[in-house]
Design an enzyme around this catalytic site. Structure first.
Site, PDB file in Angstrom:
ATOM      1  N   ASN A 272       0.871  -1.176   0.000  1.00 32.30           N
ATOM      2  CA  ASN A 272       0.000   0.000   0.000  1.00 32.30           C
ATOM      3  C   ASN A 272       0.905   1.222   0.000  1.00 32.30           C
ATOM      4  O   ASN A 272       1.435   1.603   1.032  1.00 32.30           O
ATOM      5  CB  ASN A 272      -0.885  -0.036   1.266  1.00 32.30           C
ATOM      6  CG  ASN A 272      -1.729   1.217   1.393  1.00 32.30           C
ATOM      7  OD1 ASN A 272      -1.815   2.021   0.458  1.00 32.30           O
ATOM      8  ND2 ASN A 272      -2.357   1.393   2.555  1.00 32.30           N
TER       9      ASN A 272
ATOM     10  N   HIS B 253      -9.636   1.108   4.343  1.00 32.10           N
ATOM     11  CA  HIS B 253      -8.398   1.328   5.097  1.00 32.10           C
ATOM     12  C   HIS B 253      -8.687   2.308   6.242  1.00 32.10           C
ATOM     13  O   HIS B 253      -9.518   3.208   6.102  1.00 32.10           O
ATOM     14  CB  HIS B 253      -7.321   1.895   4.162  1.00 32.10           C
ATOM     15  CG  HIS B 253      -5.977   1.958   4.812  1.00 32.10           C
ATOM     16  ND1 HIS B 253      -5.614   2.991   5.652  1.00 32.10           N
ATOM     17  CD2 HIS B 253      -4.925   1.103   4.794  1.00 32.10           C
ATOM     18  CE1 HIS B 253      -4.394   2.760   6.109  1.00 32.10           C
ATOM     19  NE2 HIS B 253      -3.958   1.625   5.603  1.00 32.10           N
TER      20      HIS B 253
ATOM     21  N   GLU C  74      -5.534  -4.665  10.510  1.00 31.16           N
ATOM     22  CA  GLU C  74      -4.511  -3.654  10.771  1.00 31.16           C
ATOM     23  C   GLU C  74      -4.879  -2.880  12.033  1.00 31.16           C
ATOM     24  O   GLU C  74      -5.729  -1.979  11.991  1.00 31.16           O
ATOM     25  CB  GLU C  74      -4.426  -2.670   9.602  1.00 31.16           C
ATOM     26  CG  GLU C  74      -4.046  -3.310   8.292  1.00 31.16           C
ATOM     27  CD  GLU C  74      -3.494  -2.292   7.311  1.00 31.16           C
ATOM     28  OE1 GLU C  74      -2.364  -2.459   6.873  1.00 31.16           O
ATOM     29  OE2 GLU C  74      -4.195  -1.310   7.003  1.00 31.16           O
TER      30      GLU C  74
ATOM     31  N   GLY D  24       2.112   2.708  10.649  1.00 29.27           N
ATOM     32  CA  GLY D  24       3.052   3.813  10.463  1.00 29.27           C
ATOM     33  C   GLY D  24       3.710   4.282  11.753  1.00 29.27           C
ATOM     34  O   GLY D  24       4.339   5.333  11.794  1.00 29.27           O
TER      35      GLY D  24
ATOM     36  N   SER E 226       3.188  -1.633  10.440  1.00 26.09           N
ATOM     37  CA  SER E 226       4.635  -1.624  10.701  1.00 26.09           C
ATOM     38  C   SER E 226       5.318  -2.967  10.433  1.00 26.09           C
ATOM     39  O   SER E 226       6.282  -3.328  11.115  1.00 26.09           O
ATOM     40  CB  SER E 226       4.934  -1.143  12.128  1.00 26.09           C
ATOM     41  OG  SER E 226       4.483   0.194  12.282  1.00 26.09           O
TER      42      SER E 226
ATOM     43  N   GLY F 190       2.810  -0.934   4.303  1.00 24.00           N
ATOM     44  CA  GLY F 190       2.830   0.490   3.949  1.00 24.00           C
ATOM     45  C   GLY F 190       4.258   0.960   3.736  1.00 24.00           C
ATOM     46  O   GLY F 190       4.858   0.715   2.685  1.00 24.00           O
TER      47      GLY F 190
HETATM   48  P1  PGA Z   1       2.620   0.623   7.627  1.00 26.12           P
HETATM   49  O1  PGA Z   1       1.178   0.799   6.919  1.00 26.12           O
HETATM   50  O2  PGA Z   1       3.190  -0.674   7.139  1.00 26.12           O
HETATM   51  O3  PGA Z   1       3.413   1.821   7.199  1.00 26.12           O
HETATM   52  O4  PGA Z   1       2.358   0.588   9.104  1.00 26.12           O
HETATM   53  C1  PGA Z   1       0.337  -0.287   6.711  1.00 26.12           C
HETATM   54  C2  PGA Z   1      -0.962   0.198   6.101  1.00 26.12           C
HETATM   55  O5  PGA Z   1      -1.444   1.279   6.460  1.00 26.12           O
HETATM   56  O6  PGA Z   1      -1.554  -0.483   5.237  1.00 26.12           O
END
Ligand code: PGA
Length: 256
Positions: A10, A99, A171, A177, A216, A237
């Protein structure tokens, strides 16, 4: 039951033509285990370019294009929106729906998310339905209630048998993030709950649904997460923007 594993990138509102080209040539050299699909979801303007790069790099049938969002409407006066038919014309096969950033920033409700899942399925495409609890909800021990409240409207809208064509991404919002990942045990426990929730409607279907973990995920933690019984890959992400790291994550996925 054999389930395919899926690693989906993503990119959110990041990336450019250079990253597309770099990613496509890197993916060509990426070794995948059997029964693994890789999905790259760039922003709308880059979808066509990615299809082109996939062709140029002669990527195998294991690589797919995805989008990050879609309209629940078929066509018409919806300025700024993109329909399932348009995405299908661009060779998109997977669509991320609901999302947490769409839910929190753009106020998408679970009812709207359910309508989007239906639109995606009606178009013969595969929704990646995102669900997850906030930190406050986890602390208040409401995780299961929240997940059930996000899943039920979709089950009511499309019917449980249609979940044979749905991918679910769990998630936890507090892990997106932030660098904080759910421990593999915590993620497994929640995935098991999701599968049991689906099984209470239809055990055979529940067994087939790929459940991805997101939040993450990186090259260092992916192996242990993907080794859990009910974790069938990841929605990635930040780490999906780094070519070398994403290659490692893709190689770590294993179909069951
Ligand atoms: P991240 O995002 O891997 O940066 O935590 C995942 C997502 O929002 O799909």
């Amino acid at each position: 039951m054999k389930r395919r594993a899926i690693v989906a990138a993503n990119w959110k509102m990041n990336g450019n033509f250079q990253l597309i080209n770099e990613m496509a040539s890197a993916l060509k050299e990426t070794e995948l285990a059997d029964n693994v699909d890789i999905v790259v979801c760039p922003s709308f303007p880059y979808l066509a370019a990615f299809t082109e790069s996939f062709k140029v790099e002669q990527l195998s049938a294991s690589f797919h294009l995805g989008s990050q969002n879609v309209s629940e409407h078929k066509s018409g006066a919806y300025t700024g929106e993109v329909s399932t038919d348009m995405l299908r014309e661009l060779s998109v096969e997977f669509i991320i729906v609901g999302h947490s950033e769409r839910r929190s920033i753009y106020k998408e409700t679970s009812t709207q998310v359910a309508h989007k899942v239906k639109a995606v399925l009606d178009a013969g495409l595969t929704p990646i339905l995102c669900i997850g609890e906030s930190e406050a909800e986890r602390v208040a021990e409401q995780t299961e209630t929240v997940l059930a409240s996000q899943l039920q409207p979709v089950i009511d809208e499309v019917g449980i048998t249609k979940f044979a064509e749905v991918v679910i991404a769990y998630e936890p919002v507090w892990a997106i993030g932030t660098g904080k990942t759910a421990s593999p045990e915590m993620a497994q426990q929640t995935h098991q709950f999701i599968r049991q929730f689906l099984a209470s409607e239809n055990a055979e279907i529940a067994d087939k649904v790929p459940l991805l973990y997101g939040g993450s995920v990186n090259a260092a933690n992916c192996k242990e997460l993907f080794a859990q019984t009910d974790i069938d890959g990841g929605l990635i992400g930040g780490a999906s923007l780094k070519v070398d790291e994403f290659k490692i994550i893709c190689s770590a996925a294993k179909g069951s």
